[in-house]
Design a protein around this motif. Structure first.
Motif, mmCIF file in Angstrom:
data_model
loop_
_atom_site.group_PDB
_atom_site.id
_atom_site.type_symbol
_atom_site.label_atom_id
_atom_site.label_comp_id
_atom_site.label_asym_id
_atom_site.label_seq_id
_atom_site.Cartn_x
_atom_site.Cartn_y
_atom_site.Cartn_z
ATOM 1 N N ILE A 219 0.868 -1.164 0.000
ATOM 2 C CA ILE A 219 0.000 0.000 0.000
ATOM 3 C C ILE A 219 0.913 1.224 0.000
ATOM 4 C CG2 ILE A 219 -1.975 -1.115 1.099
ATOM 5 C CD1 ILE A 219 -1.112 0.061 3.731
ATOM 6 N N SER A 221 1.382 5.471 0.647
ATOM 7 C CA SER A 221 0.839 6.636 1.339
ATOM 8 C C SER A 221 1.710 7.848 1.101
ATOM 9 C CB SER A 221 0.711 6.381 2.844
ATOM 10 O OG SER A 221 1.990 6.336 3.453
ATOM 11 N N THR A 241 -2.298 10.163 3.464
ATOM 12 C CA THR A 241 -3.284 9.864 2.426
ATOM 13 C C THR A 241 -2.804 8.618 1.687
ATOM 14 O OG1 THR A 241 -3.882 12.181 2.117
ATOM 15 C CG2 THR A 241 -4.411 10.664 0.326
ATOM 16 N N TYR A 242 -3.653 7.615 1.636
ATOM 17 C CA TYR A 242 -3.284 6.356 0.995
ATOM 18 C C TYR A 242 -3.853 6.302 -0.421
ATOM 19 C CZ TYR A 242 -1.572 4.636 5.462
ATOM 20 O OH TYR A 242 -0.863 4.477 6.627
ATOM 21 N N TYR A 243 -3.095 5.634 -1.291
ATOM 22 C CA TYR A 243 -3.528 5.455 -2.675
ATOM 23 C C TYR A 243 -4.863 4.692 -2.707
ATOM 24 C CZ TYR A 243 -3.725 3.219 -7.274
ATOM 25 O OH TYR A 243 -4.141 2.758 -8.507
ATOM 26 N N ARG A 248 -6.133 4.384 5.657
ATOM 27 C CA ARG A 248 -5.459 3.100 5.544
ATOM 28 C C ARG A 248 -6.442 1.939 5.419
ATOM 29 N NH1 ARG A 248 -2.419 -1.187 7.118
ATOM 30 N NH2 ARG A 248 -0.151 -0.966 6.945
ATOM 31 N N ALA A 251 -7.351 1.540 1.765
ATOM 32 C CA ALA A 251 -6.283 1.742 0.790
ATOM 33 C C ALA A 251 -6.294 0.634 -0.256
ATOM 34 C CB ALA A 251 -4.931 1.781 1.492
ATOM 35 N N GLU A 307 2.912 1.897 11.974
ATOM 36 C CA GLU A 307 2.546 3.196 11.426
ATOM 37 C C GLU A 307 3.721 4.168 11.500
ATOM 38 O OE1 GLU A 307 0.170 6.371 9.880
ATOM 39 O OE2 GLU A 307 0.055 4.181 9.814
#
Length: 626
Positions: A219, A221, A241-243, A248, A251, A307
């Motif tokens: 993932i 970010s 901000t996650y793709y 999260r 994501a 994290e």
């Protein structure tokens, strides 16, 4: 002949080489920068450094007693010239006990002047990665000793690239982008022990490109704090901000294959304000400030994925604040990193962030436990076939403590800055395994010679264990080795191991049996081969059980076996739950051991092993699953 990979293709910046080496030492890339701070700190307090003279441009290897030699190749067999090879003393007293050399035009390398002991050997080339590390059935990675020859294969790493733009479609410049590995290339989830991420900043066009990624699922970010100082960019207090543009929990995942490039992984930056988690660390010296470093690890409660990591330098106040945290439920842990080999940790604190900062968190450090004892090497038998072509020593032996409970997921070495889980024997055979969490442990050994085996384990009177011995006896029933039950901060000192030098080795292959008019039985990918002691009085002696997984060609080797009569059986076994954690041996569980023995007795495939015997062409037939 394949063209060698040229020096200019393999050349790396010195800082990148050192960062990669440190990544291997601590076995978690998430802690690279924090470990650099630790390196500075340990140097400042004057820890003893083991130094070796580096050799650049090593010539073709000529094995000798003080050298580890080898060759580095790419996945297509081409020699890798100019690769950086790190030879690292296992469980050394300081993080600097290693040497760096370079390969020659044929990919060869050679060290010299190595002291006896165990070493990790790793090679790095920018943009390339190592295949998954080979692990033994006891869970540790492979080690080498002077005189060994090592073949290292590197594969081209994957790439994730894309852009980061805001809601107005403007490029977000100089924001940190992370690629976080959540599953390995076999689809197994990555545990918190090996949460792996690389990060790069976007350029003035908002473009990022992260290369050198191990195969797996990621993932991605942008923004948020990495937990350690990387300079001010203006996005540290934002929630990541996650793709493609999410938190999260939602994501999108990005598959990455060796040598491939995942493109158009574009992130629409949300710019959500992150929250802070702050509080104090309670320790004996907290009122005057911390006289040791502290690492703070924030994990997602649902997945265990890391994290962030925060690093508090020695001398700082015993307060902390973690910025840029998004809404969610987390576990926060503090770990002491002191100049001594021992450490202390706090109990994980469950924290829920929902729309506001969380303050007043108190983390109380408590010491970790240890297991100490002595191993004795019995005299080598004076008989034909028992002489070892490469004499071994006790200081090439690793004693490990493994959790004996399948439900206990926190491994001894799960802490980023600890030497937990293992200890190299001294010349006197003494060992101390430090930094162990509360739990139940069994002792295992990585032995330097094929003919060595653990004859007995004795745990002398200690309140948290029961004292039993597995010393061979024709007239008495051998008991299983005791489990050492450690409480918080407890130091167990009564372990005694006896090592014999007349063990046996079995090398062979497994084949599917062929029934008339039918194809041979298929060999399952999760098949394991088990050796079960045939003698009834050995039924509970787990030291006499052995298991191994054959390679892709059905070949297997089982060494360090006590002489005696065995029953041999092959059966499917549970897969390891994550790439960095192996399940305990099946024989450690009483119910599983009884079932395994029952199946082996029913199959009735016997194997008699004499002292120092080497069986080199054993064939085991596999009938398939009934």
């Amino acid at each position: 002949m394949n063209r060698p990979i040229a020096n200019d293709e393999c050349r790396m910046m010195n800082d990148e080489v050192k960062t990669k080496a440190l990544e291997f030492i601590v076995q978690r890339s998430a802690f690279i920068v924090s470990f650099l701070f630790l390196l500075i700190f340990t140097a400042s307090v004057g820890l003893a450094q083991e130094t070796m003279t580096p050799t650049v441009g090593a010539s073709a290897p000529t094995p000798d007693e003080g050298a580890i030699t080898g060759r580095v190749t790419s996945d297509d067999g081409r020699p890798m010239a100019g690769a950086a090879v790190h030879v690292i003393k296992a469980y050394a007293s300081s993080p600097g006990a290693d040497t760096t050399i370079s390969t020659d035009d044929e990919g060869n390398f050679s060290t010299s002047g190595l002291a006896p002991g165990l070493y990790n050997v790793v090679a790095y080339v920018s943009g390339y990665v190592s295949p998954p590390a080979a692990r033994t059935t006891t869970g540790e990675t492979g080690f080498y000793r002077p005189g060994d020859n090592v073949n290292i294969r590197l594969v081209k790493g994957g790439v994730i690239t894309g852009t980061v733009r805001d809601s107005n479609n403007e490029p977000v410049v100089a924001v940190m982008v992370r690629a976080i590995r959540v599953r390995d290339d076999s689809g197994r989830p990555i545990s918190s022990l090996s949460t792996y991420y690389l990060f790069r900043m976007t350029d003035d066009r908002g473009i990022y490109r992260i290369y050198g990624l191990s195969p797996g699922t990621y993932i991605v970010s942008a923004g948020g704090s990495l937990g350690f100082s990387m300079g001010v960019s203006g996005y540290e207090t934002d929630a990541p901000t996650y793709y493609p543009s999410s938190t999260r929990d939602t994501a999108a995942e990005v598959p990455v294959h060796a040598g491939d490039e995942a493109t158009n992984i574009d992130i629409r930056y949300r710019g959500d304000h992150g929250h802070a988690i702050s509080g104090t660390i309670n320790s004996p010296a907290s009122e005057q400030g911390l006289n040791y470093a502290i690492n703070l690890t924030l994990k997602h409660a649902s997945s265990g994925a890391i994290e962030s990591n925060s690093f508090i330098m020695p001398g700082a106040k015993s307060t902390f604040a973690i910025q840029g945290v998004g809404d969610g439920t987390y576990d926060l842990t503090a770990q002491q990193i002191s100049a001594s080999a021992s450490s202390a940790v706090s109990t994980p604190r469950r924290i829920t962030v929902k729309g506001m900062d969380v303050t007043g968190v108190e983390l109380i450090l408590t010491p970790l436990g240890s297991i100490a004892g002595r191993a004795t090497l019995e005299p080598a038998p004076r008989k034909e076939g028992c002489a070892d072509p490469r004499p071994a020593t006790l200081i090439e032996t690793l004693i490990s403590a493994r959790t004996s409970e399948k439900s206990q997921t926190e491994a001894p070495s799960s802490l980023p800055f600890s030497q937990g889980g293992g200890s190299i024997l001294t010349e006197q055979g003494e060992f101390t395994i430090r930094n162990l969490n509360t739990g139940a442990y069994r002792l295992t050994a990585r032995l330097p010679a094929d003919r060595w085996y653990i004859r007995s384990i004795l745990l002398r009177s200690a309140p948290t264990t029961r004292s039993t011995s597995t010393a061979p006896s024709k007239s008495a029933t051998a008991a299983a080795p005791s489990v050492i039950a450690l409480k918080a901060g407890e130091n167990f000192t009564g372990a005694s191991l006896s090592i014999s030098q007349d063990g046996a080795t079995v090398r062979g292959r497994i084949e599917g049996t062929t029934k008339e008019g039918a194809e041979a039985a298929q060999i399952p990918a999760n098949l394991k081969i088990f050796l079960v002691p045939a003698e009834k009085e050995r039924a509970e002696d787990v030291l006499r059980y052995a298991e191994v997984k054959p390679d892709g060609n059905g070949q297997f080797t089982i060494k360090n076996l006590a002489p005696g009569r065995y029953l041999v059986i092959a059966r499917p076994a549970a897969e390891d739950p994550s790439p960095d954690r192996t399940l305990p041996p099946l024989a450690w569980d009483a119910d599983a051991r009884a079932k395994l023995r029952h199946e082996a007795e029913a199959a009735n495939v016997a194997l008699e092993l004499q002292p120092c015997q080497r069986v080199i062409d054993y064939v085991l037939k596999y009938p398939g699953v009934k």
